[in-house]
Scaffold this motif. Structure first.
Motif, PDB file in Angstrom:
ATOM      1  N   ILE A  23       5.278  24.343  37.144  1.00 31.51           N
ATOM      2  CA  ILE A  23       5.760  25.439  37.992  1.00 31.51           C
ATOM      3  C   ILE A  23       6.042  26.648  37.090  1.00 31.51           C
ATOM      4  O   ILE A  23       6.723  26.516  36.075  1.00 31.51           O
ATOM      5  N   PRO A  24       5.535  27.815  37.420  1.00 32.71           N
ATOM      6  CA  PRO A  24       5.702  28.978  36.539  1.00 32.71           C
ATOM      7  C   PRO A  24       7.085  29.630  36.667  1.00 32.71           C
ATOM      8  O   PRO A  24       7.231  30.801  36.996  1.00 32.71           O
ATOM      9  N   LEU A  25       8.131  28.825  36.438  1.00 38.55           N
ATOM     10  CA  LEU A  25       9.502  29.313  36.464  1.00 38.55           C
ATOM     11  C   LEU A  25      10.248  28.666  35.315  1.00 38.55           C
ATOM     12  O   LEU A  25      10.316  27.438  35.216  1.00 38.55           O
ATOM     13  N   PHE A  26      10.799  29.479  34.423  1.00 34.57           N
ATOM     14  CA  PHE A  26      11.424  29.019  33.195  1.00 34.57           C
ATOM     15  C   PHE A  26      12.889  29.450  33.195  1.00 34.57           C
ATOM     16  O   PHE A  26      13.190  30.624  33.382  1.00 34.57           O
ATOM     17  N   LEU A  27      13.812  28.491  33.049  1.00 37.16           N
ATOM     18  CA  LEU A  27      15.244  28.771  33.010  1.00 37.16           C
ATOM     19  C   LEU A  27      15.675  28.986  31.574  1.00 37.16           C
ATOM     20  O   LEU A  27      15.592  28.079  30.751  1.00 37.16           O
ATOM     21  N   ARG A  28      16.117  30.192  31.268  1.00 35.24           N
ATOM     22  CA  ARG A  28      16.496  30.512  29.892  1.00 35.24           C
ATOM     23  C   ARG A  28      17.983  30.300  29.632  1.00 35.24           C
ATOM     24  O   ARG A  28      18.358  29.555  28.742  1.00 35.24           O
ATOM     25  N   LYS A  52      42.974  50.907  44.516  1.00 34.03           N
ATOM     26  CA  LYS A  52      42.239  49.745  44.993  1.00 34.03           C
ATOM     27  C   LYS A  52      42.003  48.802  43.815  1.00 34.03           C
ATOM     28  O   LYS A  52      41.659  49.248  42.726  1.00 34.03           O
ATOM     29  N   VAL A  53      42.182  47.496  44.035  1.00 35.69           N
ATOM     30  CA  VAL A  53      42.085  46.499  42.971  1.00 35.69           C
ATOM     31  C   VAL A  53      41.170  45.371  43.439  1.00 35.69           C
ATOM     32  O   VAL A  53      41.210  44.986  44.608  1.00 35.69           O
ATOM     33  N   SER A  54      40.370  44.825  42.518  1.00 28.73           N
ATOM     34  CA  SER A  54      39.574  43.638  42.827  1.00 28.73           C
ATOM     35  C   SER A  54      39.521  42.732  41.603  1.00 28.73           C
ATOM     36  O   SER A  54      39.575  43.208  40.468  1.00 28.73           O
ATOM     37  N   VAL A  55      39.429  41.429  41.846  1.00 30.76           N
ATOM     38  CA  VAL A  55      39.240  40.434  40.796  1.00 30.76           C
ATOM     39  C   VAL A  55      38.188  39.455  41.292  1.00 30.76           C
ATOM     40  O   VAL A  55      38.054  39.232  42.500  1.00 30.76           O
ATOM     41  N   GLY A  56      37.445  38.863  40.363  1.00 27.35           N
ATOM     42  CA  GLY A  56      36.419  37.931  40.788  1.00 27.35           C
ATOM     43  C   GLY A  56      35.715  37.260  39.640  1.00 27.35           C
ATOM     44  O   GLY A  56      36.075  37.438  38.468  1.00 27.35           O
ATOM     45  N   GLY A  57      34.699  36.494  39.985  1.00 29.94           N
ATOM     46  CA  GLY A  57      33.896  35.794  38.994  1.00 29.94           C
ATOM     47  C   GLY A  57      32.485  35.613  39.508  1.00 29.94           C
ATOM     48  O   GLY A  57      32.221  35.745  40.715  1.00 29.94           O
ATOM     49  N   GLU A  58      31.575  35.312  38.579  1.00 29.91           N
ATOM     50  CA  GLU A  58      30.184  35.123  38.972  1.00 29.91           C
ATOM     51  C   GLU A  58      29.467  34.196  38.010  1.00 29.91           C
ATOM     52  O   GLU A  58      29.897  34.015  36.861  1.00 29.91           O
ATOM     53  N   PHE A  59      28.397  33.596  38.499  1.00 28.02           N
ATOM     54  CA  PHE A  59      27.483  32.791  37.698  1.00 28.02           C
ATOM     55  C   PHE A  59      26.119  33.455  37.764  1.00 28.02           C
ATOM     56  O   PHE A  59      25.675  33.863  38.836  1.00 28.02           O
ATOM     57  N   SER A  60      25.451  33.549  36.613  1.00 32.13           N
ATOM     58  CA  SER A  60      24.131  34.187  36.542  1.00 32.13           C
ATOM     59  C   SER A  60      23.161  33.302  35.775  1.00 32.13           C
ATOM     60  O   SER A  60      23.568  32.492  34.940  1.00 32.13           O
ATOM     61  N   THR A  61      21.884  33.496  36.056  1.00 30.16           N
ATOM     62  CA  THR A  61      20.829  32.813  35.313  1.00 30.16           C
ATOM     63  C   THR A  61      19.779  33.834  34.902  1.00 30.16           C
ATOM     64  O   THR A  61      19.460  34.744  35.654  1.00 30.16           O
ATOM     65  N   ASP A  62      19.285  33.676  33.710  1.00 34.57           N
ATOM     66  CA  ASP A  62      18.134  34.446  33.254  1.00 34.57           C
ATOM     67  C   ASP A  62      16.914  33.552  33.419  1.00 34.57           C
ATOM     68  O   ASP A  62      16.863  32.451  32.861  1.00 34.57           O
ATOM     69  N   LEU A  63      15.958  34.010  34.198  1.00 38.36           N
ATOM     70  CA  LEU A  63      14.747  33.251  34.500  1.00 38.36           C
ATOM     71  C   LEU A  63      13.526  34.034  34.045  1.00 38.36           C
ATOM     72  O   LEU A  63      13.576  35.258  33.928  1.00 38.36           O
ATOM     73  N   VAL A  64      12.446  33.327  33.815  1.00 38.11           N
ATOM     74  CA  VAL A  64      11.143  33.962  33.600  1.00 38.11           C
ATOM     75  C   VAL A  64      10.215  33.389  34.656  1.00 38.11           C
ATOM     76  O   VAL A  64      10.019  32.173  34.746  1.00 38.11           O
ATOM     77  N   PHE A  65       9.678  34.264  35.507  1.00 38.54           N
ATOM     78  CA  PHE A  65       8.805  33.857  36.596  1.00 38.54           C
ATOM     79  C   PHE A  65       7.378  34.280  36.284  1.00 38.54           C
ATOM     80  O   PHE A  65       7.140  35.380  35.801  1.00 38.54           O
ATOM     81  N   PHE A  67       5.418  33.334  34.011  1.00 34.63           N
ATOM     82  CA  PHE A  67       5.196  33.330  32.568  1.00 34.63           C
ATOM     83  C   PHE A  67       5.544  34.630  31.862  1.00 34.63           C
ATOM     84  O   PHE A  67       5.619  34.659  30.646  1.00 34.63           O
ATOM     85  N   PHE A  68       5.776  35.733  32.579  1.00 38.73           N
ATOM     86  CA  PHE A  68       6.140  36.959  31.856  1.00 38.73           C
ATOM     87  C   PHE A  68       7.015  37.937  32.645  1.00 38.73           C
ATOM     88  O   PHE A  68       7.257  39.039  32.176  1.00 38.73           O
ATOM     89  N   PHE A  69       7.514  37.587  33.835  1.00 38.63           N
ATOM     90  CA  PHE A  69       8.408  38.457  34.596  1.00 38.63           C
ATOM     91  C   PHE A  69       9.855  37.990  34.446  1.00 38.63           C
ATOM     92  O   PHE A  69      10.231  36.976  35.039  1.00 38.63           O
ATOM     93  N   PRO A  70      10.688  38.693  33.684  1.00 37.11           N
ATOM     94  CA  PRO A  70      12.097  38.284  33.561  1.00 37.11           C
ATOM     95  C   PRO A  70      12.883  38.650  34.817  1.00 37.11           C
ATOM     96  O   PRO A  70      12.716  39.724  35.391  1.00 37.11           O
ATOM     97  N   GLY A  98      18.452  40.813  39.819  1.00 39.97           N
ATOM     98  CA  GLY A  98      18.371  41.958  38.919  1.00 39.97           C
ATOM     99  C   GLY A  98      19.692  42.132  38.202  1.00 39.97           C
ATOM    100  O   GLY A  98      20.706  41.554  38.583  1.00 39.97           O
ATOM    101  N   ARG A  99      19.686  42.905  37.178  1.00 34.41           N
ATOM    102  CA  ARG A  99      20.896  43.114  36.388  1.00 34.41           C
ATOM    103  C   ARG A  99      21.816  44.111  37.070  1.00 34.41           C
ATOM    104  O   ARG A  99      21.383  44.998  37.794  1.00 34.41           O
ATOM    105  N   ALA A 100      23.118  43.961  36.792  1.00 34.35           N
ATOM    106  CA  ALA A 100      24.077  44.966  37.235  1.00 34.35           C
ATOM    107  C   ALA A 100      23.811  46.228  36.413  1.00 34.35           C
ATOM    108  O   ALA A 100      23.242  46.177  35.323  1.00 34.35           O
TER     109      ALA A 100
END
Length: 101
Positions: A23-28, A52-65, A67-70, A98-100
């Motif tokens: 599968i052409p999907l690579f988890l970096r 105004k105040v906010s707090v939070g958290g997130e999980f991210s993954t860097d993938l390559v789809f 073979f060459f699309f990050p 996409g990136r923030a």
């Protein structure tokens, strides 16, 4: 006028560097983040009780789809508090591809 403060801490959780079969999907990388924001915008006079105040958290993954699309995919949650009382306090879940900025 605008006043804004942001604290953001990002940390790696895992670096699998793997794909699944042909599968052409690579988890970096998988990483997490915790953040806090506080800010206000005004025209006449600054009032600290309207911040105004906010707090939070997130999980991210860097993938390559394909073979060459990050790609970066993120899921997170944040809790917001409006000091002026204009909007109710609430939690929000979000997904981003996409990136923030």
């Amino acid at each position: 006028h605008v006043a804004l403060m942001n604290v953001d801490y990002r940390f790696p959780l895992a670096r699998p560097q793997r794909g699944s079969g042909t599968i052409p999907l690579f988890l970096r990388t998988i990483y997490g983040a915790a953040f806090a924001d506080a800010g206000n915008a005004w025209t006449d006079q600054f009032t600290a009780d309207a911040i105004k105040v906010s707090v939070g958290g997130e999980f991210s993954t860097d993938l390559v789809f394909g073979f060459f699309f990050p790609i970066t995919a993120t899921v997170g949650a944040a809790w917001g508090h409006d000091g002026s009382g204009t909007a109710p306090d609430r939690a929000t879940v979000y997904v981003r591809v996409g990136r923030a900025f």
